[in-house]
Design a protein around this motif. Sequence first.
Motif, PDB file in Angstrom:
ATOM      1  N   THR A 148      -2.367 -22.851 -11.542  1.00 34.92           N
ATOM      2  CA  THR A 148      -3.016 -22.739 -11.905  1.00 34.92           C
ATOM      3  C   THR A 148      -4.405 -23.833 -12.372  1.00 34.92           C
ATOM      4  O   THR A 148      -5.174 -23.896 -12.145  1.00 34.92           O
ATOM      5  N   ARG A 149      -3.590 -24.775 -13.187  1.00 29.69           N
ATOM      6  CA  ARG A 149      -4.265 -25.425 -13.606  1.00 29.69           C
ATOM      7  C   ARG A 149      -4.620 -26.920 -12.600  1.00 29.69           C
ATOM      8  O   ARG A 149      -5.719 -27.670 -12.219  1.00 29.69           O
ATOM      9  N   ALA A 179      -7.711 -25.030 -10.585  1.00 30.31           N
ATOM     10  CA  ALA A 179      -8.867 -25.241 -11.524  1.00 30.31           C
ATOM     11  C   ALA A 179      -9.629 -26.278 -11.053  1.00 30.31           C
ATOM     12  O   ALA A 179     -10.893 -26.863 -11.706  1.00 30.31           O
ATOM     13  N   MET A 206      -8.395 -19.848  -4.985  1.00 27.70           N
ATOM     14  CA  MET A 206      -8.328 -19.947  -6.661  1.00 27.70           C
ATOM     15  C   MET A 206      -8.034 -18.800  -7.416  1.00 27.70           C
ATOM     16  O   MET A 206      -7.098 -18.360  -8.749  1.00 27.70           O
ATOM     17  N   ARG A 221      -5.454 -17.035  -6.282  1.00 31.92           N
ATOM     18  CA  ARG A 221      -3.566 -17.324  -6.695  1.00 31.92           C
ATOM     19  C   ARG A 221      -3.391 -16.708  -8.663  1.00 31.92           C
ATOM     20  O   ARG A 221      -2.495 -16.602  -8.928  1.00 31.92           O
ATOM     21  N   ILE A 222      -4.896 -17.388  -8.768  1.00 32.52           N
ATOM     22  CA  ILE A 222      -4.949 -16.825 -10.314  1.00 32.52           C
ATOM     23  C   ILE A 222      -4.363 -15.251 -10.544  1.00 32.52           C
ATOM     24  O   ILE A 222      -3.631 -15.370 -11.554  1.00 32.52           O
ATOM     25  N   GLU A 223      -4.566 -13.970  -9.573  1.00 29.66           N
ATOM     26  CA  GLU A 223      -3.949 -13.014 -10.317  1.00 29.66           C
ATOM     27  C   GLU A 223      -2.641 -13.226  -9.539  1.00 29.66           C
ATOM     28  O   GLU A 223      -2.096 -12.333 -10.226  1.00 29.66           O
ATOM     29  N   SER A 225      -1.195 -14.012 -12.201  1.00 28.43           N
ATOM     30  CA  SER A 225      -1.192 -13.083 -13.289  1.00 28.43           C
ATOM     31  C   SER A 225      -0.205 -12.198 -13.176  1.00 28.43           C
ATOM     32  O   SER A 225       0.606 -11.587 -14.311  1.00 28.43           O
TER      33      SER A 225
END
Length: 283
Positions: free
Chosen positions: A21-22, A25, A68, A71-73, A76
Amino acid sequence: MRHTLTMIPRRGALGRALLATRRAARAAAAAALVVVALPAHAQLFSDDEARRAILDVRSRVEQLQREMVKRIEDLSTRVERLEQTTRGQFELQNQIQAMRQEIATLRGALEVQTNELAKTQRGQRDLATELDARIKRFEPVAVSLDGKQVNVDQNERRAYEAALATFRGGDFKGAQVAFQQFQTAYPQSPYGPNALYWTGNSQYAQKDNKGAIATLQAFVQRHPDHPRAADALLTVGNAQVDLGDRKAAAETFRIVTEKFDGSGAAQTARERLVTLSGPAPKR
């Protein structure tokens, strides 16, 4: 958001998800910087080229943002699943621990109950043994009487044996009373014929000749095939001799010799007859 992510330790799958995630971002941030920097360099290109470049960069940034976000979802979702799994494992561990404690408690209760049951069983066995011993004191017992096996009550046997021991001890009056009481207490006893026989002999031993004759004659009449019938008649003849009734005595001895020929009583009766054939003894 960056600050929030740095507060979570990187461990296992969860750490790897946060690291990805980083990186996403950072890429988005870099693209944004490119967009910001474009106006400064737009003079090097024509307006059309600059617009196309800006649109291209925006498209790439938006694509990166979408990727992103997706990917974040995804991360999560994975993090939530991992958290749920971790919570489930923690709850399962707690349940296992609780079950272990319950098992230990049940084992303790089972051990207590097992000990109590063992004590109860021992008590029941002891009680059963005691009751069996008490019952056996009153249960009929098998005895051999005049060549036959008969069942008699234990108190009955003790009463008869006590009366007979009194007779053999020389207490003829006490024996007579004991045998008479026995016949009253146990009128249907297998010992009854013998009790009557020994009653007559107790009377004869006390020189109660008339009483002995009556008792022993009654014995022979009731039990003519009794093994002691010959001895009873022999005693009757002796009592008649003692009373001076030689004629009755001779008749009694004759009956003994004829009816019980071959017995010891018959031989004694013959000897008595020889004696009676002589002169009567002087008184």
